[in-house]
Design an enzyme around this catalytic site. Structure first.
Site, PDB file in Angstrom:
ATOM      1  N   ARG A 143      35.152 100.744  69.358  1.00 40.58           N
ATOM      2  CA  ARG A 143      35.551  99.517  68.668  1.00 40.58           C
ATOM      3  C   ARG A 143      35.849  99.762  67.193  1.00 40.58           C
ATOM      4  NH1 ARG A 143      33.392  94.984  72.127  1.00 40.58           N
ATOM      5  NH2 ARG A 143      33.865  93.507  70.499  1.00 40.58           N
ATOM      6  N   TYR A 146      39.116  98.908  65.173  1.00 37.86           N
ATOM      7  CA  TYR A 146      39.281  97.491  64.817  1.00 37.86           C
ATOM      8  C   TYR A 146      38.267  97.075  63.756  1.00 37.86           C
ATOM      9  CZ  TYR A 146      39.755  92.418  65.596  1.00 37.86           C
ATOM     10  OH  TYR A 146      39.951  91.056  65.452  1.00 37.86           O
ATOM     11  N   GLU A 148      36.222  98.855  61.722  1.00 36.18           N
ATOM     12  CA  GLU A 148      36.359  99.545  60.431  1.00 36.18           C
ATOM     13  C   GLU A 148      37.711  99.244  59.807  1.00 36.18           C
ATOM     14  OE1 GLU A 148      33.986 100.651  58.884  1.00 36.18           O
ATOM     15  OE2 GLU A 148      32.539 101.650  60.177  1.00 36.18           O
ATOM     16  N   ASN A 175      34.882  84.458  67.653  1.00 34.16           N
ATOM     17  CA  ASN A 175      35.625  84.316  68.922  1.00 34.16           C
ATOM     18  C   ASN A 175      36.291  82.937  69.070  1.00 34.16           C
ATOM     19  OD1 ASN A 175      33.392  86.309  69.199  1.00 34.16           O
ATOM     20  ND2 ASN A 175      34.376  86.677  71.181  1.00 34.16           N
ATOM     21  N   VAL A 188      37.275  87.326  77.056  1.00 37.53           N
ATOM     22  CA  VAL A 188      36.426  86.812  78.127  1.00 37.53           C
ATOM     23  C   VAL A 188      36.878  85.446  78.640  1.00 37.53           C
ATOM     24  CG1 VAL A 188      34.632  85.827  76.580  1.00 37.53           C
ATOM     25  CG2 VAL A 188      34.043  86.571  78.879  1.00 37.53           C
ATOM     26  N   ASN A 191      40.110  85.820  80.641  1.00 35.36           N
ATOM     27  CA  ASN A 191      39.802  86.546  81.889  1.00 35.36           C
ATOM     28  C   ASN A 191      39.134  85.632  82.914  1.00 35.36           C
ATOM     29  OD1 ASN A 191      40.794  89.019  81.138  1.00 35.36           O
ATOM     30  ND2 ASN A 191      38.846  90.107  81.211  1.00 35.36           N
ATOM     31  N   ARG A 212      28.027  84.992  72.619  1.00 33.51           N
ATOM     32  CA  ARG A 212      29.137  84.764  71.698  1.00 33.51           C
ATOM     33  C   ARG A 212      29.152  83.261  71.393  1.00 33.51           C
ATOM     34  NH1 ARG A 212      28.878  89.545  72.183  1.00 33.51           N
ATOM     35  NH2 ARG A 212      30.573  91.069  72.410  1.00 33.51           N
ATOM     36  N   ARG A 276      26.064  87.126  68.762  1.00 31.98           N
ATOM     37  CA  ARG A 276      26.965  86.787  67.650  1.00 31.98           C
ATOM     38  C   ARG A 276      27.015  85.268  67.473  1.00 31.98           C
ATOM     39  NH1 ARG A 276      32.538  88.885  68.601  1.00 31.98           N
ATOM     40  NH2 ARG A 276      31.762  90.919  68.034  1.00 31.98           N
TER      41      ARG A 276
HETATM   42  P1  NAD Z   1      47.081  88.246  69.131  1.00 34.33           P
HETATM   43  O1  NAD Z   1      46.992  89.616  69.698  1.00 34.33           O
HETATM   44  O2  NAD Z   1      47.450  87.119  70.041  1.00 34.33           O
HETATM   45  O3  NAD Z   1      48.085  88.201  67.902  1.00 34.33           O
HETATM   46  C1  NAD Z   1      48.306  89.282  67.040  1.00 34.33           C
HETATM   47  C2  NAD Z   1      49.782  89.307  66.699  1.00 34.33           C
HETATM   48  O4  NAD Z   1      50.035  90.398  65.798  1.00 34.33           O
HETATM   49  C3  NAD Z   1      50.668  89.546  67.924  1.00 34.33           C
HETATM   50  O5  NAD Z   1      51.742  88.650  67.922  1.00 34.33           O
HETATM   51  C4  NAD Z   1      51.131  90.985  67.757  1.00 34.33           C
HETATM   52  O6  NAD Z   1      52.361  91.254  68.404  1.00 34.33           O
HETATM   53  C5  NAD Z   1      51.184  91.112  66.252  1.00 34.33           C
HETATM   54  N1  NAD Z   1      51.060  92.490  65.755  1.00 34.33           N
HETATM   55  C6  NAD Z   1      50.133  93.435  66.142  1.00 34.33           C
HETATM   56  N2  NAD Z   1      50.338  94.579  65.460  1.00 34.33           N
HETATM   57  C7  NAD Z   1      51.395  94.365  64.630  1.00 34.33           C
HETATM   58  C8  NAD Z   1      52.090  95.169  63.689  1.00 34.33           C
HETATM   59  N3  NAD Z   1      51.726  96.448  63.468  1.00 34.33           N
HETATM   60  N4  NAD Z   1      53.144  94.628  63.029  1.00 34.33           N
HETATM   61  C9  NAD Z   1      53.520  93.337  63.253  1.00 34.33           C
HETATM   62  N5  NAD Z   1      52.913  92.537  64.147  1.00 34.33           N
HETATM   63  C10 NAD Z   1      51.862  93.040  64.816  1.00 34.33           C
HETATM   64  O7  NAD Z   1      45.670  87.957  68.441  1.00 34.33           O
HETATM   65  P2  NAD Z   1      45.094  86.622  67.766  1.00 34.33           P
HETATM   66  O8  NAD Z   1      43.911  86.191  68.536  1.00 34.33           O
HETATM   67  O9  NAD Z   1      46.187  85.661  67.510  1.00 34.33           O
HETATM   68  O10 NAD Z   1      44.550  87.209  66.396  1.00 34.33           O
HETATM   69  C11 NAD Z   1      45.247  87.036  65.182  1.00 34.33           C
HETATM   70  C12 NAD Z   1      44.440  87.610  64.034  1.00 34.33           C
HETATM   71  O11 NAD Z   1      43.171  86.960  63.956  1.00 34.33           O
HETATM   72  C13 NAD Z   1      44.171  89.105  64.170  1.00 34.33           C
HETATM   73  O12 NAD Z   1      44.273  89.707  62.890  1.00 34.33           O
HETATM   74  C14 NAD Z   1      42.733  89.160  64.637  1.00 34.33           C
HETATM   75  O13 NAD Z   1      42.090  90.336  64.222  1.00 34.33           O
HETATM   76  C15 NAD Z   1      42.138  87.934  63.974  1.00 34.33           C
HETATM   77  N6  NAD Z   1      40.975  87.453  64.739  1.00 34.33           N
HETATM   78  C16 NAD Z   1      41.144  86.766  65.910  1.00 34.33           C
HETATM   79  C17 NAD Z   1      40.034  86.354  66.621  1.00 34.33           C
HETATM   80  C18 NAD Z   1      40.145  85.573  67.908  1.00 34.33           C
HETATM   81  O14 NAD Z   1      39.124  85.265  68.520  1.00 34.33           O
HETATM   82  N7  NAD Z   1      41.325  85.175  68.344  1.00 34.33           N
HETATM   83  C19 NAD Z   1      38.749  86.664  66.153  1.00 34.33           C
HETATM   84  C20 NAD Z   1      38.630  87.378  64.971  1.00 34.33           C
HETATM   85  C21 NAD Z   1      39.750  87.761  64.262  1.00 34.33           C
HETATM   86  N1  UDP Z   2      33.343  90.131  78.922  1.00 34.18           N
HETATM   87  C1  UDP Z   2      32.977  89.942  80.250  1.00 34.18           C
HETATM   88  N2  UDP Z   2      33.966  89.858  81.195  1.00 34.18           N
HETATM   89  C2  UDP Z   2      35.284  89.926  80.873  1.00 34.18           C
HETATM   90  C3  UDP Z   2      35.655  90.116  79.523  1.00 34.18           C
HETATM   91  C4  UDP Z   2      34.645  90.228  78.558  1.00 34.18           C
HETATM   92  O1  UDP Z   2      31.786  89.853  80.581  1.00 34.18           O
HETATM   93  O2  UDP Z   2      36.120  89.814  81.784  1.00 34.18           O
HETATM   94  C5  UDP Z   2      32.274  90.186  77.897  1.00 34.18           C
HETATM   95  C6  UDP Z   2      32.386  91.342  76.913  1.00 34.18           C
HETATM   96  O3  UDP Z   2      31.716  92.484  77.407  1.00 34.18           O
HETATM   97  C7  UDP Z   2      31.687  90.749  75.696  1.00 34.18           C
HETATM   98  C8  UDP Z   2      32.033  89.252  75.761  1.00 34.18           C
HETATM   99  O4  UDP Z   2      32.394  89.019  77.103  1.00 34.18           O
HETATM  100  O5  UDP Z   2      30.298  90.884  75.799  1.00 34.18           O
HETATM  101  C9  UDP Z   2      33.162  88.839  74.830  1.00 34.18           C
HETATM  102  O6  UDP Z   2      34.247  89.728  75.056  1.00 34.18           O
HETATM  103  P1  UDP Z   2      35.649  89.550  74.321  1.00 34.18           P
HETATM  104  O7  UDP Z   2      36.461  90.750  74.655  1.00 34.18           O
HETATM  105  O8  UDP Z   2      36.223  88.214  74.638  1.00 34.18           O
HETATM  106  O9  UDP Z   2      35.299  89.495  72.773  1.00 34.18           O
HETATM  107  P2  UDP Z   2      34.448  90.448  71.784  1.00 34.18           P
HETATM  108  O10 UDP Z   2      33.586  91.380  72.589  1.00 34.18           O
HETATM  109  O11 UDP Z   2      35.476  91.168  70.986  1.00 34.18           O
HETATM  110  O12 UDP Z   2      33.644  89.482  71.014  1.00 34.18           O
END
Ligand code: NAD
Ligand code: UDP
Length: 313
Positions: A143, A146, A148, A175, A188, A191, A212, A276
């Site tokens: 992980r 992402y 780091e 999340n 999750v 899925n 979570r 978390r």
């Molecule tokens: P997502 O994967 O749906 O969206 C990410 C977008 O970035 C995608 O459209 C992808 O094509 C684009 N992308 C990836 N690498 C790229 C690059 N090198 N150049 C240009 N575009 C690029 O994910 P999301 O859930 O919409 O997340 C958006 C942001 O929020 C991310 O930075 C993620 O780390 C952050 N974030 C999301 C969550 C969550 O639960 N959804 C939680 C924590 C942080």
């Molecule tokens: N997880 C699970 N089944 C799935 C997908 C994820 O049990 O089909 C678990 C995963 O191991 C983690 C939690 O659900 O403990 C959240 O996973 P997710 O990938 O959504 O987010 P993150 O781990 O990045 O918070």
């Protein structure tokens, strides 16, 4: 008054496309920049041909020069499956992508918001997590690209602020779920919903006791927009403090879609955080923000979207 020009990196993704909807509805100008790695044009298709909207296919690891007022820097794959597909690219996206966007912000005097993550806390030893907690992150695990990556992205933001007075905003997103998560995204909630709608067993990793705290996308975007308008540089946690075990989440989704399905236990991925939960006192104080959508309410909307998306009655 002239409307603001917003650059949304990662705008074709899950969160980016919801943010764009709200900015467009406010009447602002939007440049959506994406390389379509995990995002899709379909997520923003309703705005194509709108005079306030432009699409740019670009990778944030390369520099770009644009005249903008605000940069919403979201580009980065967010699902473990997606960010582990090419971990070196993920680290480059966080480091070089944020470096390029800070350089742009600095050159044109734009305000920049970084979408950081609760993953900067790693497998937290302090629970729930306040912004002051410095985290417990494995530097060499699966992980790390992402976790780091986001940590150095935060570091760059604060160094630009100290060195160049760049107007930065850093939020740590917990999340988040909702319509437009990619059905094969691997996170999750998507899925479980997709499996349940297809009548397949739900796969819980580990014994499902890990927790979570899930935030509905509309609440999250309101918090993000509040942060962009605030005077606080962050970092500020944005998330919903209601905490669930993954096993209980599987049971809730099963009950809402198909109570006869099995729940199957699979091995826990390496470094999967055990617990978390955000502390959101800072967001409440500085942004006057807190989430209002409960899990079941958000799941109803999300399940309904997935039914349409997968064409399941
Ligand atoms: P997502 O994967 O749906 O969206 C990410 C977008 O970035 C995608 O459209 C992808 O094509 C684009 N992308 C990836 N690498 C790229 C690059 N090198 N150049 C240009 N575009 C690029 O994910 P999301 O859930 O919409 O997340 C958006 C942001 O929020 C991310 O930075 C993620 O780390 C952050 N974030 C999301 C969550 C969550 O639960 N959804 C939680 C924590 C942080
Ligand atoms: N997880 C699970 N089944 C799935 C997908 C994820 O049990 O089909 C678990 C995963 O191991 C983690 C939690 O659900 O403990 C959240 O996973 P997710 O990938 O959504 O987010 P993150 O781990 O990045 O918070």
């Amino acid at each position: 008054m002239k409307s603001k020009i917003n650059l949304v990196t990662g705008g074709a993704g899950f969160l980016g496309s919801h943010l764009i909807d709200k900015l467009m509805i406010k009447g602002e100008d939007v440049l959506c920049l994406d390389n379509y790695f995990t995002g899709s044009k379909k997520n923003v298709s309703k705005w194509i041909n709108h005079p306030n909207f432009e699409l740019i296919r670009h990778d944030v690891t390369e520099p770009i020069l644009l005249e903008v007022d605000r940069i919403w820097h979201l580009a980065c794959p967010a699902s473990p499956v997606a960010y582990q597909f090419n971990p070196v690219k993920t680290a480059k996206t966080s480091f070089l992508g944020t470096y390029n966007m800070l350089g742009l912000a600095n050159r044109v005097g734009a305000r920049i918001l970084l979408a950081s993550t609760s993953e900067v806390y790693g497998d937290p030893q302090v629970h729930p997590q306040p912004e002051s907690y410095r985290g417990c992150v494995n530097t060499i695990g699966e992980r790390s690209c992402y976790d780091e990556g986001k940590r150095i992205a935060e570091t760059l933001c604060f160094d630009y602020k100290r060195m160049h007075k760049t107007d930065i905003k850093v939020i740590r997103i917990f999340n988040t779920y909702g319509p437009r998560m990619h059905p094969q995204d691997g996170r999750v909630i998507s899925n479980f919903i997709v499996k349940a709608l297809l009548g397949s067993p739900l796969n819980v990793y580990g014994d499902g006791s890990q927790t979570r705290s899930f935030c509905y996308v509309d609440d999250l975007i309101d918090g993000m927009m509040g942060m962009m308008d605030s005077n606080h540089p962050g970092p500020i946690n944005i998330g919903n403090p209601n905490e669930f075990t993954i096993k209980s989440l599987a049971e809730i989704i099963r009950e809402m879609i198909n109570p006869s399905l099995d729940i199957i236990f699979k091995p826990l991925p390496n470094d999967d955080p055990i617990q978390r939960q955000p502390l959101i006192e800072l967001a409440k104080k500085e942004l006057k923000w807190e989430p209002s959508i409960e899990l079941r309410e958000g799941l109803i909307k999300t399940i309904s979207w997935f039914r349409d998306e997968l064409n399941i009655k």
